[in-house]
Design a protein around this motif. Structure first.
Motif, PDB file in Angstrom:
ATOM      1  N   MET B 178      39.777  52.187  47.824  1.00  0.00           N
ATOM      2  CA  MET B 178      40.716  51.588  46.870  1.00  0.00           C
ATOM      3  C   MET B 178      41.054  50.168  47.267  1.00  0.00           C
ATOM      4  O   MET B 178      41.176  49.277  46.434  1.00  0.00           O
ATOM      5  CB  MET B 178      42.019  52.385  46.861  1.00  0.00           C
ATOM      6  N   GLN B 179      41.207  50.002  48.569  1.00  0.00           N
ATOM      7  CA  GLN B 179      41.547  48.682  49.069  1.00  0.00           C
ATOM      8  C   GLN B 179      40.449  47.689  48.694  1.00  0.00           C
ATOM      9  O   GLN B 179      40.720  46.587  48.249  1.00  0.00           O
ATOM     10  CB  GLN B 179      41.747  48.774  50.587  1.00  0.00           C
ATOM     11  N   ARG B 180      39.200  48.114  48.847  1.00  0.00           N
ATOM     12  CA  ARG B 180      38.089  47.216  48.506  1.00  0.00           C
ATOM     13  C   ARG B 180      38.146  46.818  47.044  1.00  0.00           C
ATOM     14  O   ARG B 180      37.836  45.704  46.675  1.00  0.00           O
ATOM     15  CB  ARG B 180      36.755  47.911  48.762  1.00  0.00           C
ATOM     16  N   SER B 185      43.001  42.037  44.103  1.00  0.00           N
ATOM     17  CA  SER B 185      43.480  41.801  42.753  1.00  0.00           C
ATOM     18  C   SER B 185      45.000  41.953  42.695  1.00  0.00           C
ATOM     19  O   SER B 185      45.680  41.200  42.010  1.00  0.00           O
ATOM     20  CB  SER B 185      42.777  42.767  41.819  1.00  0.00           C
ATOM     21  N   VAL B 186      45.515  42.912  43.443  1.00  0.00           N
ATOM     22  CA  VAL B 186      46.974  43.086  43.459  1.00  0.00           C
ATOM     23  C   VAL B 186      47.618  41.937  44.217  1.00  0.00           C
ATOM     24  O   VAL B 186      48.618  41.371  43.797  1.00  0.00           O
ATOM     25  CB  VAL B 186      47.353  44.439  44.105  1.00  0.00           C
ATOM     26  N   ARG B 187      46.998  41.563  45.335  1.00  0.00           N
ATOM     27  CA  ARG B 187      47.600  40.529  46.165  1.00  0.00           C
ATOM     28  C   ARG B 187      47.624  39.185  45.438  1.00  0.00           C
ATOM     29  O   ARG B 187      48.579  38.432  45.528  1.00  0.00           O
ATOM     30  CB  ARG B 187      46.816  40.397  47.464  1.00  0.00           C
ATOM     31  N   LYS B 709      35.935  50.580  39.640  1.00  0.00           N
ATOM     32  CA  LYS B 709      37.240  51.205  39.849  1.00  0.00           C
ATOM     33  C   LYS B 709      38.326  50.377  39.174  1.00  0.00           C
ATOM     34  O   LYS B 709      39.163  50.896  38.479  1.00  0.00           O
ATOM     35  CB  LYS B 709      37.529  51.303  41.342  1.00  0.00           C
ATOM     36  N   ALA B 710      38.238  49.067  39.407  1.00  0.00           N
ATOM     37  CA  ALA B 710      39.307  48.227  38.866  1.00  0.00           C
ATOM     38  C   ALA B 710      38.705  47.111  38.020  1.00  0.00           C
ATOM     39  O   ALA B 710      37.540  46.760  38.181  1.00  0.00           O
ATOM     40  CB  ALA B 710      40.129  47.636  39.999  1.00  0.00           C
ATOM     41  N   MET B 711      39.510  46.580  37.114  1.00  0.00           N
ATOM     42  CA  MET B 711      39.013  45.520  36.227  1.00  0.00           C
ATOM     43  C   MET B 711      40.064  44.424  36.089  1.00  0.00           C
ATOM     44  O   MET B 711      41.230  44.614  36.413  1.00  0.00           O
ATOM     45  CB  MET B 711      38.747  46.085  34.830  1.00  0.00           C
ATOM     46  N   GLN B 712      39.606  43.288  35.570  1.00  0.00           N
ATOM     47  CA  GLN B 712      40.530  42.181  35.366  1.00  0.00           C
ATOM     48  C   GLN B 712      40.240  41.501  34.047  1.00  0.00           C
ATOM     49  O   GLN B 712      39.149  41.630  33.502  1.00  0.00           O
ATOM     50  CB  GLN B 712      40.363  41.135  36.470  1.00  0.00           C
ATOM     51  N   LEU B 713      41.239  40.749  33.608  1.00  0.00           N
ATOM     52  CA  LEU B 713      41.059  39.982  32.380  1.00  0.00           C
ATOM     53  C   LEU B 713      41.520  38.558  32.636  1.00  0.00           C
ATOM     54  O   LEU B 713      42.635  38.336  33.112  1.00  0.00           O
ATOM     55  CB  LEU B 713      41.891  40.607  31.255  1.00  0.00           C
ATOM     56  N   CYS B 723      45.613  39.965  33.412  1.00  0.00           N
ATOM     57  CA  CYS B 723      45.745  41.383  33.236  1.00  0.00           C
ATOM     58  C   CYS B 723      44.781  42.062  34.205  1.00  0.00           C
ATOM     59  O   CYS B 723      43.677  41.569  34.415  1.00  0.00           O
ATOM     60  CB  CYS B 723      45.330  41.705  31.799  1.00  0.00           C
ATOM     61  N   ALA B 724      45.230  43.161  34.806  1.00  0.00           N
ATOM     62  CA  ALA B 724      44.328  43.873  35.692  1.00  0.00           C
ATOM     63  C   ALA B 724      44.684  45.341  35.658  1.00  0.00           C
ATOM     64  O   ALA B 724      45.794  45.703  35.280  1.00  0.00           O
ATOM     65  CB  ALA B 724      44.452  43.334  37.117  1.00  0.00           C
TER      66      ALA B 724
END
Ligand code: SF4
Lengths: 949, 1057
Positions: B178-180, B185-187, B709-713, B723-724
């Motif tokens: 998850m960290q990868r 993106s969160v930071r 797993k994760a995405m961004q806009l 947006c993520a």
């Protein structure tokens, strides 16, 4: 004020012997008292030692002893002139006091030196680190003869500063003042201001007995040294500067005998091309050294050869190559103190107390000195591994090993061990990770060390003793911390104090006992003054003089320049002179070889030093430059002689089962069969030799243990006759869920790690799935008849019997039809069909479920049931992590599969019984075998079909 | 002379010589008078930076030597118009400033900057870069502190359950994953970017039950509908919302298709389903929003505890360093920057600009802008190729390069379209594919847009060396008639066939085998297959080398270490016992555990590891195996020794490591195997910056699109995302617009990544390029790279096995015939036996091998009892001793007058007085005066008749030969003994010739009369050394020198013979 007398001793002969001769001729005339009037200043500790050796050696040749003059390094020159009535605080005390002073200061005050992040009040490790940085800034300043008060600086130096730098130095000055105030409470003075006081313009220096100062090869005197020398001149002390250069070079040196920077930066250094060699990796550089030794071995004896390295990281590698050629060597710099067993032990203790983690405990007791004390045996270590593997403890505490319900082999050994360890730690009061003052922490560490080493008597030349001496002397200083400082420092704990102790030791070394038969290896600074006729220098990269001192936030080169501190240019000029002198000395007779490295230990490219590119002639220079930057992409590492036998061997054989005696296999468990089918060889390793890897578990459950936990929970549910027939999903869920908690208790005790707690929650998710399917099964009329049926059956093969055993997780019967369903719980893996039978080639890959059929007749509760094939179904109850992987999953294979199964079972059992394990492992390896990869030499490449699961 | 452009952007296609361009630019700057220190040149790897440094020097050196080279160089560096003279001057300037050149990676520049700003950035003093080894350690302690907080338990469990990996068992590993995916993106974003979206309305339990009942009460007229209804109700009952809305009638209704299997769905059903569909969507959407929230909060906590842990350890990753620099914005204050870095940055040369991340850019931007706006002659030179942006996964943002011309007005863009690397057929393949890439039907419309955009960036590639022979083909792998071999196995077989063929014809050719990712250990499989290929085994290795555990001999040694650490590890034990090493150690395989020999062996290994370190122990073991192994293994063994020797440099003293940790390090570290460095297998990412004579690309049969797993806009690609969130399939596209846009962006990006990857892979080839695709019976591989290739070349149909599907124009399958075999470099000869002779005599003046000792170190036979010496109580004793010695030193002859206690106390040296304290000092003074008053000392210190001198604290140094005896102490080596004689009285004859001497040594120990004898013995060696020294100093025969101990506290004088 009398002038400094410069004496040019030439550079075509070894310098220090010339210096010794000069000293003996001029000042050391055999009069006992004359020595005490002389102060000899040299560039480093090693030179001091050498010079004295030469003086003593010369006297010894005349069957004499000497009264040695004081030989000091230029950085120490002031310290012996400091008023004896001043009590100067030692550096460790200062660091501790600085930490205490810094911590007292508010964030705004400290902002210029800590930026956005002030260490937390209790984070003493950070405060000590900061103190170290601050103290080193003080000593840098005082080395230049400069005060921390920037208002006393020359104008142009102050002008260099930026706003933030100005604030930095203001802060540093405040820190220093606070520090002095703090120390004065104990009557202590700070070294740096005391030094500066001596250099005060209005003051006369008291030279004591000293009448003559001789500067020896001091080509880059610090600002402080220059000022001191001038001060001494004022009071009539005579100054001689002995310069390592011929008279003809007098314009290249200033009045103090220091290099003129601009001159040497542009100087031509003639180095014959054949003296320069280029090599790639550190290993190739080492091989090049050996080649050179080979070349000159007829000419020189071991004492006449020195190997210098401009990168100390290379030295162990070079030494390793030397020893691979059976050549003895010695690193003059000695062994790092932090590598000594006593320091390693302290760090192990630090970790144990700070983390109380199981792994730190496991490494602590393995430290040989502790193991010896505890009389640690293999079976205790094994028990510890077993324990760790089964219970996954994250921490140890005093009540460890008190896990209910489960049996651990040799647990009593562990209990004894545990008692011993904790008694020892208690005795020295170190296990409570309690904060107390620095004095009692120091006392505790001392007690601990004495408990471990107190019984020993050691030779004074023993490196172990020297390391203990170093450690204890630091503890002594901690012990002498005054009440004021200790109070202001506040509470600390043992790990912090050990950390501090180790950081103080960081640069300390333990000298190796000298041996004339060893070739000396030295660092760059020593290389410059080596007087051995043969010198091989390795490295010579541009990093040698470096750019900015990394991490030096206070002194960029520009400021250094302005303050008269050492700069890159000055270092380069000093080195240019040294390289010239080194070369000149060996031009006539002797050998000097430069081996230029192109790659560092990490394989990164290096740039050659500008010092080797100071040729007069442009063409020569161009050729040289091209040679030095030659690209070395691929190189064959060379293995030293000792590692090359006469002829190639045939490789490491894979052990053959036939070489090992064993009795015919009499029993086999149903779950082992699939291992045999996958690879008879690995079956032999796993089930016949019973080889196991016992590693300490991590802080969470591995899939096996996780499986056991879920397994145990549903098993407990199956035993509880009051609920197991329920058709209500919620009722079932509630019950299994509490069974899960019970299972956790039973398996891991009261305290489990956070990660395990999360895993338990994940297990609960699976239990939800289980409950759904269990309810459905009950609604469909299935009832649990019995669980955990452990049985064996004898099968006749090859005329003898082999026992097949297994535990049937659960047998259901249908309340209406009387049909029987045999179920095995699975928390992962493929479906029953997929696990048993490979459709592509029509082969059985597991026989677990079919073999259960052999065991059914042994189950008493089934006596009254029809156990014919038609009435019995076999399958998994999958308790997977996803919906698609949960539920009852029956074995339903094509008819042709069922037809062949009986014969196949017989064949397999027969092979097992006869010990047909093959002589080599199957390739590629089946998945279960990773533990055996090294024995099987399969490079851990597992069968692709299995790779995904 | 043409002035260079101040702001120049170079679009450099692969192999078009951008290193040269950078080099020329550098030379131009320096030649036109720029101080090399003010030029900052950054590139992609340390290796590339080293290469630029070397080439700069080499080219100018060559120009000095060779007029032709000079003229050539002058074409690119017109500033060299002063010819030979100018070249020479430039060479001198450069050689003398090699150590000042700022040519390195962007990371190294950031690290250097951060080091100079550690204070402002609030970094731990003495910090260093976090390496892989420590990272795992710090991360797992972070995980343990995060998980140990009971508050987190449930949230974790929930998240783990939701996350795609499902309820997989390993918590730490899942968190790491998850960290990868989401940590950065969160930071790097505002919380709002993650916490978007309003919750959807859903039904409560009662309404839901009612709605389900309503649906259940429907009675469809069509059989298909009836079955589906039952299924749907089952899904609803199981709360499987996703399954409900993505299949059957519900799916159709949702997409406004009101028929199912050819029959209209009855309106009763439609209206019964609609609320349920809405509910299901609501639940799914809420779950997604919830998941974003939870991920955000978890990553947020992770960020806090992780950065604290790293800060406390003083370890930061490159990423942290960059982040801090961007955050604190030190770069904005240029005065400060110049002060701290010791030079201004007036000129920037940035290579591989397409891989610059937004965070990196935010650090660089202030400098770039400042240079851009400056009046003076400062310049920017930026090189990049959007087609080679492979580092999207690390945040590389090619849009930065695309937008650069706009940002830098007045800038000039130059395109380098000639490839110096690839042969014409290879370039033909490249041109063919990428000039038509938009025609290929990709996944969907926006993916096609991505392809078109990509193609717009593409310029036709031209070979700079048209005569270079080459071969470029697309070919299929074989098939297995029995159907047992996987696609992977078959394509590996093909690769082996191709490589073995090339290798046998051109044994010196460098061959690169490129894969997209190392799924299913394919790199190791290919290496293994090549090595064991019959009859043409090909020495191959993984790029960067394999871990040393690929050598069976190495593993035997590692097993021995593991066995010693964990005696219960029977695998390791058996492994050792069954080998030569086991025989050497004297341990045989016995399953019974209580074995004394085994016990001793394990203990000894542990002890030696602790005392001597790994290299020593490993080296000893290796020697035992040397005779049984072949050349390659021997090299591996040696590499293991070197590894053991050097690893401690990175991790601190290795002897504190547990063997299991050491083994982990070995397993983790790749060590190049030089015997097989010509044929290398690697991922396309790793091949960046490399080139090979022949390239084989396989692993093309992977989907272009992969669920992340994760995405961004990004509203603006050069700004942080607006947006993520987490990925949750395509179910919600219709319902959440932000979600859909994120998916589209991601899709575009993935298409772009895939094309870049293919481009980079193809352009690594100098002569030959082989692209291996599987033979397929159907055409269902549109969405994979191999399908893409087939579409472009117009071969979109089933492909036969073992066939060349497409050949580039001008290909010559026998290209290797003309392949020039480079002359084998002369190998250095094997070193024979080297014998270094020991010195005949110990050199008298080199001081080499001479030990030093103080006389006091001789006492007690040179031994020390730890508990006595270090109990902490001796310090006061030392203080006492020094002070009493000091007082004695002041006395030449005692003429009856004993000093007062007060005067003594005042005169005592401060340092030692402090050690004793006021009370101790007084006691010492009292005891001293008492001794002075004693008749024994009065007599001793009374001045005798005759010609006599006294020397207090007389220093001496004397060489003592090896084997000399001082009392019972024998010197082991030649030793310089140096020290001080407390009191030396020399008696002279009338001519002033020394006749005899007395040596007095003051002792301040408290002694009993009974101890005197043992003390005498204890101190005898020390006094013997004084006697020796005095005899050498004054030429007095030893027999004429008396030595005595004076026990001051007892006022007792004891003569020592
Ligand atoms: S030092 Fe270099 S050039 Fe000289 S013999 Fe050795 S390898 Fe050859």
């Amino acid at each position: 004020m009398n002038a400094i007398q410069r004496h040019f001793l030439g550079w075509d002969k070894p310098f220090l012997p010339a210096v010794a001769k000069w000293l003996q001729e001029h000042y050391l005339d055999g009069e006992l008292a004359s020595s005490s009037k002389v102060l000899v200043l040299v560039s480093g500790q090693e030179v001091a030692r050498k010079l004295q050796n030469i003086l003593v050696g010369n006297a010894s040749a005349n069957d004499n002893a000497i009264v040695p003059p004081a030989i000091k390094t230029t950085s120490q020159c002031l310290d012996r002139l400091i008023d004896a009535s001043l009590q100067i605080a030692d550096s460790i005390t200062v660091q501790i006091a600085t930490a205490s002073v810094l911590r007292e200061m508010a964030h705004e005050e400290l902002y210029p030196i800590v930026g956005v992040r002030r260490p937390h009040d209790t984070d003493m490790v950070a405060w000590f680190a900061l103190a170290k940085q601050v103290c080193s800034a003080f000593s840098t300043l005082s080395g230049g003869g400069v005060s921390s008060d920037k208002t006393t600086w020359p104008e142009h130096a102050e002008a260099v500063l930026t706003d933030s730098a100005r604030q930095q130095f203001d802060t540093l000055h405040v820190v220093q003042q606070n520090l002095q105030t703090q120390l004065l409470k104990d009557g202590l003075s700070l070294l740096e201001p005391s030094r500066l006081l001596l250099l005060d313009d209005d003051k006369q220096i008291d030279a004591g007995e000293i009448e003559h100062v001789i500067l020896v090869g001091a080509t880059d005197l610090s600002g402080m040294a220059v000022q001191t020398v001038n001060k001494l001149r004022e009071v009539g002390v005579s100054i001689d500067a002995l310069v390592r250069a011929p008279e003809t070079e007098q314009n290249s040196f200033d009045a103090h005998g220091c290099v003129k920077v601009s001159h040497w930066l542009d100087a031509t250094i003639e180095i014959p091309d054949e003296n320069i060699h280029v090599a790639g990796s550190p290993s190739s550089q080492s091989a090049a050294v050996i080649r050179q030794l080979d070349r000159i071995s007829d000419k020189y004896t071991s004492d006449q050869i020195v190997i210098g390295s401009t990168d100390e990281k290379l030295i162990p590698i070079i030494q390793r190559h030397l020893s691979g050629h059976s050549i003895k060597s010695r690193f003059a710099g000695g062994k790092a103190a932090v590598e000594m067993p006593v320091v390693i032990l302290l760090q192990a203790l630090e970790k144990l107390i700070a983390t109380k983690s199981f792994s730190s405990y496991a490494s602590f007791i393995r430290h040989p000195d502790i193991a010896k004390m505890l009389k640690l045996k293999n079976n205790t270590l094994q028990a510890l591994d077993d324990y760790s593997k089964q219970f996954v403890p994250e921490f140890v505490d005093e009540i460890a090993w008190q896990v209910p319900g489960r049996k651990i082999h040799n647990i009593e050994l562990l209990i004894t061990l545990h008692k011993q360890v904790f008694e020892m730690l208690h005795e020295c009061n170190s296990i409570q990770h309690k904060r107390s003052d620095i004095l009692s922490c120091a006392a505790t560490i001392r007690t601990f060390l004495l408990a471990v080493y107190g019984g020993e008597t050691l030779d004074k030349t023993d490196q172990k003793l020297v390391s203990l001496q170093k450690v204890f002397s630091i503890i002594d200083t901690f012990d002498a911390t005054s009440e004021h400082v200790s109070e202001q420092l506040g509470l600390v704990d043992i790990p912090t104090i050990i950390h501090l102790l180790v950081s103080i030791l960081e640069k300390a070394t333990i000298p190796e006992y000298p041996n004339p038969e060893s070739i000396e290896t030295v660092g760059w600074l020593e290389s410059m003054v080596v007087d051995a006729p043969c010198l091989i220098v390795v490295g010579m990269t541009a990093d040698l003089v470096g750019g900015n001192n990394p991490g030096d936030v206070f002194f960029p080169d520009g400021l250094r320049e302005a303050l008269g501190l050492e700069t890159v240019d000055r270092r380069l000029a000093r080195d240019a002179h040294a390289v010239t002198a080194m070369q000149q000395m060996r031009n006539e007779s002797g050998d000097l070889v430069w081996i230029v490295g192109r790659k560092n230990t990490e394989g990164d490219p290096l740039t050659p030093s500008p010092l080797l590119m100071c040729c007069e002639d442009a063409k020569v220079l161009a050729k040289r430059a091209k040679r030095l930057v030659v690209s070395i992409e691929r190189e064959d590492p060379e293995v030293p002689k000792q590692f090359i036998p006469e002829q190639e061997g045939s490789g490491i054989p894979v052990p053959a089962p036939s070489d090992y005696m064993h009795d015919p296999v009499e029993k086999v468990s149903v779950t082992a069969i699939k291992d045999f089918i996958a690879c008879p060889y690995r079956f032999w390793l796993k089930h016949v030799l019973k080889l196991r890897v016992k590693e300490e578990g991590g802080s969470e459950l591995d899939p096996m243990l996780f499986g056991s936990l879920v397994h145990r929970a549903v098993e407990l549910f199956g035993i509880d006759t009051s609920v197991r027939d329920s058709e209500e999903e919620q009722v079932i869920y509630k019950n299994v869920s509490s069974c899960l908690d019970e299972a956790v208790q039973e398996m891991f005790g009261e305290t489990v790690s956070g990660a395990i707690r999360i895993q338990v929650e994940l297990a609960r998710v699976r239990i939800e799935e289980f409950a759904k399917h269990q309810a459905k099964s009950a609604q469909d009329g299935w009832r649990i008849l019995c669980t955990e049926e452990k049985h064996k059956a004898k099968v006749e093969v090859n005329g003898t019997k082999i026992e097949v055993s297994g535990i049937i997780d659960r047998v259901d019967v249908h309340q209406d039809s009387g049909k029987i369903r045999v179920l095995d719980y699975k928390t992962g893996g493929p479906t029953a069909n997929g696990a048993h039978y490979k459709k592509q080639d029509g082969m059985w890959i597991d026989l677990q479920l079919p073999l259960y059929r052999l065991l059914l007749p042994k189950i008493r509760k089934l006596d009254s049931y029809d156990k014919s094939d038609a009435n019995v179904s076999l399958g998994y109850f999958r308790i997977g992590d996803q919906e698609s992987k949960a539920g009852i999953d029956l074995l339903e294979l094509p008819d042709q599969a069922h037809e062949g199964v009986g014969a196949f079972i017989d064949a397999v059992l027969s092979d097992i019984q006869r010990g047909q394990f093959g002589e080599v492992p199957t390739n590629p390896a089946p998945k279960y075998s990773d533990d055996f990869a090294w024995i099987c030499q399969d490079n851990s490449i597992i069968d692709e079909f299995e790779g995904d699961n | 002379m043409k002035r260079f452009e101040r702001f120049e952007i170079i679009e450099a296609l692969a192999g078009s010589g951008k290193t040269q361009e950078l080099m020329f630019r550098f030379l131009r700057l320096v030649k036109s008078g720029v101080d090399p220190r003010t030029i900052l040149a950054t590139t992609f790897s340390r290796k590339a930076a080293g290469e630029i440094r070397d080439r700069i020097l080499e080219s100018i050196a060559q120009a000095v030597l060779d007029p032709d080279a000079m003229h050539q160089l002058m074409q690119h560096v017109p500033e060299l118009d002063d010819g030979q003279v100018g070249c020479e001057a430039l060479l001198r300037e450069l050689t003398s400033s090699m150590h000042r050149l700022n040519i390195g990676t962007i990371d190294s520049f950031f690290v250097k900057t951060a080091q100079s700003f550690s204070d402002a950035l609030g970094m731990t003093p003495g910090w260093s870069i976090l390496d892989g080894v420590h990272e795992d350690e710090v991360f797992s302690s972070t995980v343990s502190s995060l998980t140990s907080d009971p508050k987190n338990t449930e949230q974790f469990a929930k998240l783990l359950r939701w996350s795609k990996s499902g309820a997989k068992v390993p918590v730490g590993k899942t968190l790491r994953e998850m960290q990868r995916q989401a940590y950065n993106s969160v930071r790097d974003t505002e919380p709002s970017a993650w916490l978007w979206g309003k919750p959807f309305n859903t039904m409560n339990g009662i309404d839901l039950a009612k709605a389900i009942n309503t649906l259940a009460s429907c009675s469809p007229s069509f059989a298909r509908h009836a079955t589906d209804l039952i299924k749907a109700i089952d899904k609803l009952a199981r709360c499987d919302w996703k399954a409900f809305v993505t299949s059957g009638m519900a799916k159709n209704i949702r997409s406004d298709k009101h028929d199912y299997y050819g029959n209209d769905i009855e309106s009763e059903i439609v209206s019964a389903m609609q609320p349920l569909i809405q509910h299901a969507i609501g639940v799914l959407a809420n779950r997604l929003l919830e998941k974003n929230k939870a991920t955000h909060s978890l990553m947020h906590s992770l960020n806090e505890s992780w950065s604290t842990a790293k800060h406390e350890a003083g370890l930061y990753s490159f990423d942290d360093v960059t982040f801090r620099l961007s955050f604190i914005e030190v770069m904005k204050n240029l005065v400060e920057l110049q002060y701290r870095l010791d030079s201004s940055i007036d000129h920037m040369l940035i290579d591989e600009f397409q891989d610059t991340s937004l965070t990196q850019w935010s650090v660089l931007k202030p400098i770039v802008d400042e240079i851009h706006q400056a009046e003076s002659d400062r310049s920017l030179f930026i090189v990049g190729d959007v087609k080679q942006s492979l580092y999207g996964f690390r945040g590389g943002e090619p849009a930065l390069l695309r937008n650069l011309p706009e940002r830098l007005d007045e800038s000039v863009t130059r395109k380098l379209d000639k490839s110096w690397r690839c042969s014409s057929p290879v370039l033909h393949a490249v041109n063919t594919i990428f000039e038509k890439v938009h025609e290929a039907k990709l996944l969907n419309d926006y993916a096609c847009d991505a392809a078109s955009e990509w193609q717009n960036d593409f310029i036709h590639h031209v070979s700079a060396k048209p005569g270079q022979v080459g071969n470029a083909v697309i070919q299929t792998a074989g098939v297995d008639p029995r159907g047992l071999k996987t696609e992977l196995a078959l394509s590996i077989e093909k690769v082996v066939e191709i490589v073995a063929d090339i290798h046998s014809h051109a044994p010196t050719a460098e061959i690169g085998i490129l894969v997209r990712g190392n799924t299913k250990q394919q790199i190791q499989r290919i290496v293994h297959a090549l090595r064991t290929n019959e009859p043409h085994a090909v020495p191959a290795s993984e790029f960067g080398g394999n871990p040393l555990t690929d050598s069976p001999a190495v593993t035997v040694i590692l097993s021995a270490l593991l066995m010693a650490d964990d005696p219960g590890n029977t695998v390791a034990r058996f492994h050792v016992c069954s080998s030569e090493l086991g025989r050497h150690l004297g341990i045989l395989w016995k399953s019974d555990k209580a074995d004394e020999t085994f016990e001793t062996v394990c203990r000894t290994i542990r002890r030696r590891l602790n005392a001597k370190g790994y290299a020593e122990v490993v080296s000893d073991f290796a020697e035992e195996l040397i005779d049984s192994v072949d050349d390659r293994e021997r090299l591996r063994l040696w590499q293991l020794i070197e590894f053991a020797e050097s690893c401690s440099k990175d991790i601190g003293p290795s002897n504190g490591l547990r063997p299991s940790e050491f083994v982990k390090l070995v397993k983790k570290t790749q060590v190049p195997d030089p015997a097989s460095s010509l044929v290398q297998v690697m991922t396309v990412h790793k091949s960046k910056g490399l080139s090979f004579d022949a390239v084989v690309v396989c692993d093309l049969n992977q989907p272009i699109w992969k669920a992340p797993k994760a995405m961004q806009l990004h509203d603006d690609p050069c700004q942080p995302p607006t947006c993520a969130g987490m990925y949750a399939g395509d179910t919600l596209d219709k319902d959440i617009p932000e979600y859909k846009r994120m998916r589209e962006e991601l899709h575009t990006q993935q298409v772009n990544d895939a094309l870049c990857l293919l481009y980079v892979a193809m352009t690594r080839a100098k002569h030959a390029l082989h692209m291996v695709i599987p033979a397929r019976k159907s055409t269902n591989h549109l969405k994979k790279l191999d399908g893409l290739l087939l579409q472009i070349i117009g071969e979109l149909q089933a492909q036969d096995p073992d066939k060349i599907v497409w050949t580039a124009n001008g290909s010559d399958p026998e290209w290797y015939k003309t392949f020039a075999i480079p002359v084998e470099e002369e190998k250095p000869s094997q070193i024979g036996e080297v014998i270094i002779r020991p010195p005949k005599e110990v050199a008298c003046c080199h001081g080499h091998g001479i030990a030093s000792a103080s006389p006091s170190s001789l006492e007690g036979g040179g031994k020390i009892a730890i508990s006595e010496r270090f109990d902490g109580k001796t310090n006061v004793g030392f203080g006492w001793g020094t002070i009493v010695h000091y007082w004695f030193e002041q006395i030449d002859w005692l003429e009856g007058v004993v000093p007062t206690i007060e005067s003594l106390m005042v005169s005592a040296p401060a340092q030692d007085a402090a050690l004793l304290g006021e009370k101790g000092l007084r006691e010492a003074a009292v005891s001293f005066t008492k001794a002075l008053r004693s008749s024994a000392l009065q007599k001793l210190l009374a001045k005798p008749e005759g010609n006599v001198s006294v020397f207090n604290e007389q220093a001496f140094a004397v060489r003592v030969e090896k084997g000399t005896q001082f009392a019972e102490f024998t010197l082991k080596e030649h030793t310089d003994v140096q020290g001080f004689i407390d009191r030396l009285v020399v008696f002279y004859d009338n001519e002033g010739k020394p006749q005899r001497a007395e040596v007095i040594d003051w002792k301040t120990d408290s002694v009993d009369s009974s101890e005197i004898e043992s003390k005498k013995k204890h101190y005898a060696p020390q006094l013997a050394s004084y006697r020796f020294a005095v005899s050498k100093l004054f030429g007095i025969p030893m027999g004429k020198i008396s030595t005595s101990l004076v026990f001051v506290k007892k006022s007792k004088i004891v003569a020592v013979a």
